[in-house]
Motif scaffolding. Sequence first.
Motif, PDB file in Angstrom:
ATOM      1  N   LYS A   1       0.836  -1.198   0.000  1.00 36.71           N
ATOM      2  CA  LYS A   1       0.000   0.000   0.000  1.00 36.71           C
ATOM      3  C   LYS A   1       0.871   1.249   0.000  1.00 36.71           C
ATOM      4  O   LYS A   1       1.983   1.231   0.507  1.00 36.71           O
ATOM      5  CB  LYS A   1      -0.893   0.028   1.235  1.00 36.71           C
ATOM      6  CG  LYS A   1      -1.980  -1.011   1.223  1.00 36.71           C
ATOM      7  CD  LYS A   1      -2.887  -0.813   2.420  1.00 36.71           C
ATOM      8  CE  LYS A   1      -4.065  -1.761   2.365  1.00 36.71           C
ATOM      9  NZ  LYS A   1      -4.962  -1.540   3.496  1.00 36.71           N
ATOM     10  N   LYS A   2       0.304   2.301  -0.530  1.00 33.99           N
ATOM     11  CA  LYS A   2       1.015   3.564  -0.483  1.00 33.99           C
ATOM     12  C   LYS A   2       0.983   4.095   0.944  1.00 33.99           C
ATOM     13  O   LYS A   2       0.000   3.909   1.655  1.00 33.99           O
ATOM     14  CB  LYS A   2       0.359   4.586  -1.413  1.00 33.99           C
ATOM     15  CG  LYS A   2       0.527   4.251  -2.869  1.00 33.99           C
ATOM     16  CD  LYS A   2      -0.067   5.345  -3.721  1.00 33.99           C
ATOM     17  CE  LYS A   2       0.134   5.036  -5.201  1.00 33.99           C
ATOM     18  NZ  LYS A   2      -0.453   6.068  -6.042  1.00 33.99           N
ATOM     19  N   LEU A   3       2.042   4.753   1.330  1.00 33.61           N
ATOM     20  CA  LEU A   3       2.082   5.340   2.661  1.00 33.61           C
ATOM     21  C   LEU A   3       1.192   6.562   2.704  1.00 33.61           C
ATOM     22  O   LEU A   3       1.177   7.374   1.782  1.00 33.61           O
ATOM     23  CB  LEU A   3       3.519   5.738   3.025  1.00 33.61           C
ATOM     24  CG  LEU A   3       4.484   4.580   3.233  1.00 33.61           C
ATOM     25  CD1 LEU A   3       5.881   5.121   3.491  1.00 33.61           C
ATOM     26  CD2 LEU A   3       4.042   3.721   4.393  1.00 33.61           C
ATOM     27  N   VAL A   4       0.426   6.683   3.773  1.00 34.44           N
ATOM     28  CA  VAL A   4      -0.490   7.800   3.936  1.00 34.44           C
ATOM     29  C   VAL A   4      -0.062   8.570   5.173  1.00 34.44           C
ATOM     30  O   VAL A   4       0.251   7.975   6.206  1.00 34.44           O
ATOM     31  CB  VAL A   4      -1.948   7.306   4.103  1.00 34.44           C
ATOM     32  CG1 VAL A   4      -2.894   8.465   4.290  1.00 34.44           C
ATOM     33  CG2 VAL A   4      -2.349   6.454   2.923  1.00 34.44           C
ATOM     34  N   PHE A   5      -0.076   9.863   5.067  1.00 33.30           N
ATOM     35  CA  PHE A   5       0.311  10.692   6.204  1.00 33.30           C
ATOM     36  C   PHE A   5      -0.745  10.595   7.281  1.00 33.30           C
ATOM     37  O   PHE A   5      -1.935  10.739   7.024  1.00 33.30           O
ATOM     38  CB  PHE A   5       0.494  12.158   5.771  1.00 33.30           C
ATOM     39  CG  PHE A   5       0.741  13.078   6.927  1.00 33.30           C
ATOM     40  CD1 PHE A   5       1.973  13.104   7.550  1.00 33.30           C
ATOM     41  CD2 PHE A   5      -0.268  13.894   7.409  1.00 33.30           C
ATOM     42  CE1 PHE A   5       2.206  13.945   8.611  1.00 33.30           C
ATOM     43  CE2 PHE A   5      -0.040  14.732   8.473  1.00 33.30           C
ATOM     44  CZ  PHE A   5       1.186  14.756   9.081  1.00 33.30           C
ATOM     45  N   ARG A   6      -0.325  10.329   8.485  1.00 27.70           N
ATOM     46  CA  ARG A   6      -1.235  10.272   9.628  1.00 27.70           C
ATOM     47  C   ARG A   6      -0.798  11.317  10.638  1.00 27.70           C
ATOM     48  O   ARG A   6       0.384  11.484  10.903  1.00 27.70           O
ATOM     49  CB  ARG A   6      -1.184   8.900  10.309  1.00 27.70           C
ATOM     50  CG  ARG A   6      -1.439   7.751   9.386  1.00 27.70           C
ATOM     51  CD  ARG A   6      -2.925   7.589   9.160  1.00 27.70           C
ATOM     52  NE  ARG A   6      -3.149   6.374   8.382  1.00 27.70           N
ATOM     53  CZ  ARG A   6      -4.172   6.216   7.590  1.00 27.70           C
ATOM     54  NH1 ARG A   6      -5.059   7.176   7.444  1.00 27.70           N
ATOM     55  NH2 ARG A   6      -4.319   5.098   6.922  1.00 27.70           N
ATOM     56  N   SER A   7      -1.800  11.990  11.208  1.00 25.83           N
ATOM     57  CA  SER A   7      -1.446  12.978  12.228  1.00 25.83           C
ATOM     58  C   SER A   7      -1.199  12.246  13.546  1.00 25.83           C
ATOM     59  O   SER A   7      -1.694  11.144  13.768  1.00 25.83           O
ATOM     60  CB  SER A   7      -2.567  14.003  12.397  1.00 25.83           C
ATOM     61  OG  SER A   7      -3.756  13.353  12.782  1.00 25.83           O
TER      62      SER A   7
END
Length: 103
Positions: free
Chosen positions: A69-75
Motif C-alpha cells: 500500500k502507499k504510505l499515507v500521512f497520519r497525524s
Amino acid sequence: TALPIFEELFEQLDMMPVEKVEAAEKAKEKERRLYALEKKKEEERLLSEERARRALERARAEPKKQTGKKLVFRSEPPQAKKKQKETSDALDKEQEELQYYFS
C-alpha cells in the motif's frame, strides 16, 4: 629570458601599421568565437544524444510494479492529559490515614 623576447615583439608590433594589427586582432577574435561556438554546439549535441539514449533505455525497461500500500500521512494522536495532581492528593490522604490508624 622570456621578457626580452616579449619586449622585442611589442616593439615590432608598434612599428607595424595600425590597420594591419587591428585586422589581425579582429581575425583572431573571430576565429576564437567560431571555435567557441563549435565547441558549444558539439557539447549540446553530445548532451542531447545522452538524453535520448537514457530516454530510450527507460522506454525499453520493464515497468516497475508497485508492491504494498502507499504510505499515507497520519497525524499524531492527541496528547493524553496527565492526572498527576489528583493521584498525588489521593496518595497524601492515604498516607495520612495509614499514619493515623497504624501509629
